[in-house]
Design an enzyme around this catalytic site. Sequence first.
Site, PDB file in Angstrom:
ATOM      1  N   CYS A 184      20.636 -11.681 -54.904  1.00 50.15           N
ATOM      2  CA  CYS A 184      21.865 -11.223 -54.239  1.00 50.15           C
ATOM      3  C   CYS A 184      23.074 -11.078 -55.147  1.00 50.15           C
ATOM      4  O   CYS A 184      23.636  -9.990 -55.275  1.00 50.15           O
ATOM      5  CB  CYS A 184      22.210 -12.173 -53.096  1.00 50.15           C
ATOM      6  SG  CYS A 184      20.960 -12.225 -51.809  1.00 50.15           S
ATOM      7  N   HIS A 196      28.485 -11.675 -52.806  1.00 47.31           N
ATOM      8  CA  HIS A 196      27.839 -12.947 -52.527  1.00 47.31           C
ATOM      9  C   HIS A 196      28.925 -14.021 -52.564  1.00 47.31           C
ATOM     10  O   HIS A 196      29.728 -14.046 -53.498  1.00 47.31           O
ATOM     11  CB  HIS A 196      26.762 -13.237 -53.579  1.00 47.31           C
ATOM     12  CG  HIS A 196      25.930 -14.436 -53.236  1.00 47.31           C
ATOM     13  ND1 HIS A 196      24.853 -14.366 -52.386  1.00 47.31           N
ATOM     14  CD2 HIS A 196      26.043 -15.730 -53.608  1.00 47.31           C
ATOM     15  CE1 HIS A 196      24.331 -15.566 -52.252  1.00 47.31           C
ATOM     16  NE2 HIS A 196      25.031 -16.410 -52.973  1.00 47.31           N
TER      17      HIS A 196
END
Lengths: 422, 94
Positions: free
Chosen positions: A51, A105
């Site tokens: 991510c 993120h």
Amino acid sequence: ADGPNVLFVVVDDLRPALGSYGDDLVKSPNIDQLASRSVVFQNAFAQQAVCAPSRVSFLTGRRPDTTRLYDFNSYWRARAGNYSTIPQYFKEHGYVTMSVGKVFHPGISSNHSDDSPYSWSIPPFHPSTEKYENTKTCRGKDGKLHANLICPVDVADVPEGTLPDKQSTEEAVRLLERMRNQNSPFFLAVGYHKPHIPFRYPKEFQKLYPLENITLAPDPQIPIELPPVAYNPWMDIRQREDVQALNISVPYGPIPVEFQRKIRQSYFASVSYLDTQVGLLLKALDDLQLSNDTVVVFTSDHGWSLGEHGEWAKYSNFDVATRVPLMFYVPGKTAPFVHPGEKRFPYISPFDSLSEVFSPGVQATELVELLCLFSTLSELAGLKVPPVCPSSSFHIDLCTEAPSIVKYFNFSEREEDGYSEG
Amino acid sequence: SPLDLVAYSQYPRPAVFPQWNSDKPYLKDIKIMGYSIRTVDYRFTVWVKFHPENFTADFTNVQAGELYFVASDPLQDHNVYNRSLNDLKLSSML
């Protein structure tokens, strides 16, 4: 700024398991409808299948070797260079930029602030129920709550009576309503959490995928010639209570076939749940009469292996882990403008068995990278496209490592739309 | 440009063999980086020595490789890297 608005939808761990990408099993009518009005890139790839590095990479237009982020534990502006981001660039060009849900993120990799205030005009929104995602909210057969991988829930029964992606949709719709009559264009980024693990979704979506209809990966074995370094041992799903109970050997132990089916069933159910949220978001765009003025881009941070090569995660260079859906809706270009009273994106329930089958939209088969988003969105918005970076660009704040892919949209080959001409 | 027809990806590893932190190694633990290039015809990956202290990869120190051809192996189940090492084209890639 007088360019179009931008609605940037980014999904977490979504491989192209969508009807519009040829998946016959998955019910994704709202994303398919968007695809039918978009240019759909069939061969789009992320730069790293995890991510934080992937998101920082495509949001800055730089490869992980330039952001120097390969894990979750540094902020590129501090470690690598003061690189501009896509929303920052739009903000600096008169756009109101807004973040809802998981766009960057969270954590150190975005300076514990989703890169605010550089990237966003207003504080990013995070759903209050995010904090329950990894807690014990899955009702087991024993009647107790567990932190399971497979977690269909009765929404009325979970903390706060809602789920993160539902809250994100509601907030995004509120922001659209607020922006409707503003003079400045907006850049609204909406980051959905599903189908990231745990598969925590409204339980009714499980019924869309009877277990007997769920096939296994066509190649569930670890390839004999695969070098060990290329294999990932999918440690995160092993930590969930229901997977732990299976006593699977580390690192290569296979998951029992029946549980493989359940994982795939819940991944697909999560995709359908996500699809409803995307559908409600696009319906709001329509209802607010913004679909003639808003470019929509839909993508994912990377893919996910659903048992292929004996893997159940991202964390690799395999195509199943790196290939992503990528589509661009450009009003008046990829689809005609909407006439008064018409709807471009009516909401479609995945439970409606009679729902329309959509044409797949304009297919682009060129190989493209998520890195291209910076330059592509800039071009679509009519902003100056940032220059291509030189081979070393640590000292350059604004450049991108991939050119715009608007040239692959083939706008010039399309029929001119009379309404847009008018 | 031919570079327009290529997609790159990369993935870090702490060791040659899978271990508890193979999925998500911290920067300080990254010892190997797998660099991939993709075209419409193939995916070619080399896993090379990586130095996290100065963020450099040593492409002369190849730990392993992967090569898959799309037409004959679309699911990437048959790594022909070792069989192709003597192939002229692969040598030129390396």
